[in-house]
Motif scaffolding. Structure first.
Motif, PDB file in Angstrom:
ATOM      1  N   ARG A 265      -2.307 -10.992   7.100  1.00 23.36           N
ATOM      2  CA  ARG A 265      -0.900 -10.625   7.253  1.00 23.36           C
ATOM      3  C   ARG A 265      -0.671  -9.461   8.226  1.00 23.36           C
ATOM      4  NH1 ARG A 265       1.656  -8.462   3.125  1.00 23.36           N
ATOM      5  NH2 ARG A 265      -0.195  -7.787   1.966  1.00 23.36           N
ATOM      6  N   VAL A 266      -1.741  -8.919   8.818  1.00 28.69           N
ATOM      7  CA  VAL A 266      -1.610  -7.692   9.599  1.00 28.69           C
ATOM      8  C   VAL A 266      -1.396  -8.006  11.077  1.00 28.69           C
ATOM      9  CG1 VAL A 266      -2.754  -5.563  10.312  1.00 28.69           C
ATOM     10  CG2 VAL A 266      -3.008  -6.393   7.962  1.00 28.69           C
ATOM     11  N   HIS A 267      -0.331  -7.447  11.615  1.00 32.23           N
ATOM     12  CA  HIS A 267      -0.088  -7.522  13.063  1.00 32.23           C
ATOM     13  C   HIS A 267      -0.821  -6.403  13.785  1.00 32.23           C
ATOM     14  CE1 HIS A 267       1.860  -7.726  16.938  1.00 32.23           C
ATOM     15  NE2 HIS A 267       2.264  -6.480  16.796  1.00 32.23           N
ATOM     16  N   ALA A 268      -0.756  -5.190  13.234  1.00 30.61           N
ATOM     17  CA  ALA A 268      -1.404  -4.042  13.881  1.00 30.61           C
ATOM     18  C   ALA A 268      -1.875  -3.057  12.822  1.00 30.61           C
ATOM     19  CB  ALA A 268      -0.440  -3.350  14.844  1.00 30.61           C
ATOM     20  N   VAL A 269      -3.025  -2.461  13.077  1.00 32.29           N
ATOM     21  CA  VAL A 269      -3.567  -1.390  12.239  1.00 32.29           C
ATOM     22  C   VAL A 269      -3.318  -0.069  12.942  1.00 32.29           C
ATOM     23  CG1 VAL A 269      -5.654  -0.399  11.221  1.00 32.29           C
ATOM     24  CG2 VAL A 269      -5.340  -2.880  11.251  1.00 32.29           C
ATOM     25  N   LEU A 270      -2.835   0.913  12.205  1.00 31.06           N
ATOM     26  CA  LEU A 270      -2.622   2.264  12.718  1.00 31.06           C
ATOM     27  C   LEU A 270      -3.668   3.174  12.088  1.00 31.06           C
ATOM     28  CD1 LEU A 270       1.270   2.366  12.258  1.00 31.06           C
ATOM     29  CD2 LEU A 270       0.001   1.745  14.312  1.00 31.06           C
ATOM     30  N   SER A 271      -4.490   3.798  12.928  1.00 33.65           N
ATOM     31  CA  SER A 271      -5.591   4.595  12.413  1.00 33.65           C
ATOM     32  C   SER A 271      -5.536   6.015  12.973  1.00 33.65           C
ATOM     33  CB  SER A 271      -6.928   3.954  12.795  1.00 33.65           C
ATOM     34  OG  SER A 271      -8.018   4.791  12.417  1.00 33.65           O
ATOM     35  N   THR A 319      -9.165 -11.162  12.715  1.00 32.93           N
ATOM     36  CA  THR A 319      -7.870 -11.697  12.293  1.00 32.93           C
ATOM     37  C   THR A 319      -6.809 -11.546  13.382  1.00 32.93           C
ATOM     38  OG1 THR A 319      -7.319  -9.578  11.232  1.00 32.93           O
ATOM     39  CG2 THR A 319      -8.296 -11.283   9.833  1.00 32.93           C
ATOM     40  N   ASP A 320      -7.249 -11.235  14.623  1.00 38.67           N
ATOM     41  CA  ASP A 320      -6.348 -11.078  15.770  1.00 38.67           C
ATOM     42  C   ASP A 320      -5.315  -9.971  15.561  1.00 38.67           C
ATOM     43  OD1 ASP A 320      -7.462 -13.126  17.375  1.00 38.67           O
ATOM     44  OD2 ASP A 320      -6.400 -14.635  16.210  1.00 38.67           O
ATOM     45  N   ALA A 321      -5.671  -8.961  14.786  1.00 32.89           N
ATOM     46  CA  ALA A 321      -4.783  -7.808  14.615  1.00 32.89           C
ATOM     47  C   ALA A 321      -5.073  -6.773  15.701  1.00 32.89           C
ATOM     48  CB  ALA A 321      -4.970  -7.185  13.231  1.00 32.89           C
TER      49      ALA A 321
END
Length: 338
Positions: A265-271, A319-321
């Motif tokens: 379900r993730v479009h982008a991860v912010l780290s 997952t193509d995020a």
């Protein structure tokens, strides 16, 4: 940042040797290689250690190299020497230092257009590539010759300009489609720029940013303006992602983000950056959890400890995020797909 370029790392089973080297003089290379070999330790596969030797000895500003089972799977030059050299043997490749040094890699086109054609440089899907779109031979310039044929001559010139702009637009549209470009940065002769945008497809037009300075004979000011435009776009993109995360009360913290990644379900991860604390992983790309017992329930017989940032990068890539680093978050967070 798209992570397509590191996906081949996860198509090979580990463990991995991850080696980051700085600039070397001829005299230092031998001692540096011994230091790398010692850091990898006795647990490292001898064949993998052996194949790394030629890379660890190479001159240059620096390089990140990832190897497993006697093969180098990925070697990336570093624009600057790493803050500290690194050589580790671990279940997953240690990619976070490379990703942070590389920065957000925006697939984009740089276009300098005039009546005679254009230079189209593609950044994405490999090393930068420049294509030159050549002009129709005649006529290219209007004259003030006067007489009964003046209007017809000027019409022919305009028609040639239009044909050239259409040819450039076809090339730009094709490259945008091919690499999934996020931006098309356009400079050059004002009338040619206007004609070009008239011929671009809708998808490309939505990505155009005009750059005021630059011509095919003067790239200096163009490159400076392009870098400023890219930085501005990246800041806007980070702000947009943060807003989306907050408005949707998106997943926050490793447990929630890993669950969302497992569910695709993730479009982008912010780290916030490196995450050295350990989590549990299995062999599958999204088999990651803060709880070893949870992995066993999914059929992972022997969960393995690994750094959270390494596991996060693998799950995002598979997952193509996207993965974005920002100091606006204090813990890992996710933007959910619409």
């Amino acid at each position: 940042m798209r992570l397509d370029f590191i996906r081949p790392l996860y198509e090979r089973r580990g463990p991995y040797a991850s080696v980051y080297t700085g600039a070397l003089t001829e005299r230092d290379r031998e001692s540096r290689w011994h230091a790398v070999r010692d850091r990898l330790g006795t647990a490292a596969d001898p064949d993998t250690v052996k194949v790394l030797e030629s890379y660890a000895r190479r001159p240059g500003a620096g390089e990140a190299v990832f190897a497993t089972h006697g093969d180098v799977v990925l070697a990336e030059p570093l624009a600057e020497p790493p803050p500290s050299e690194l050589a580790v043997w671990s279940p997953l490749p240690r990619v976070t230092p490379l990703l942070m040094a590389r920065g957000e890699n925006v697939p984009h086109l740089r276009v300098i257009v005039d009546h005679a054609g254009a230079e189209v440089t593609v950044f994405g899907g490999g090393s930068p590539r420049t294509a030159v779109v050549e002009a129709q031979d005649w006529p290219l310039q209007k004259t003030a010759q006067g007489g009964w044929s003046q209007r017809r001559y000027e019409s022919a010139v305009e028609d040639t300009w239009e044909k050239n702009a259409a040819a450039v637009a076809r090339e730009v549209d094709e490259q945008v489609r091919r690499i999934g470009a996020e931006l098309v940065l356009v400079a050059g002769e004002p009338r040619s720029r206007a004609m070009l945008t008239d011929h671009l497809g809708t998808k490309t037009s939505d990505r155009v940013v005009m750059v005021e300075h630059g011509s095919r004979s003067d790239h200096g000011t163009f490159e400076r303006d392009v870098e400023e435009a890219l930085d501005a776009w990246l800041e806007e993109r980070r702000a947009e992602l943060l807003d989306r995360h907050r408005e949707a009360s998106g997943p926050t913290g490793k447990a929630q983000v890993f669950q969302a990644l497992r569910e695709g379900r993730v479009h982008a991860v912010l780290s916030p950056g490196e995450l050295p604390d350990e989590v549990w992983i299995g062999e599958g790309g999204t088999q990651v959890s803060t709880d070893a017992g949870e992995l066993r329930l999914w059929g992972v017989e022997e969960p393995v400890r690994e750094r959270a940032d390494s596991a996060l990068a693998r799950a995002a890539a598979m997952t193509d995020a996207e993965l974005w680093f920002t100091d606006k978050v204090s813990e890992v967070a996710a933007v959910i797909r619409y």
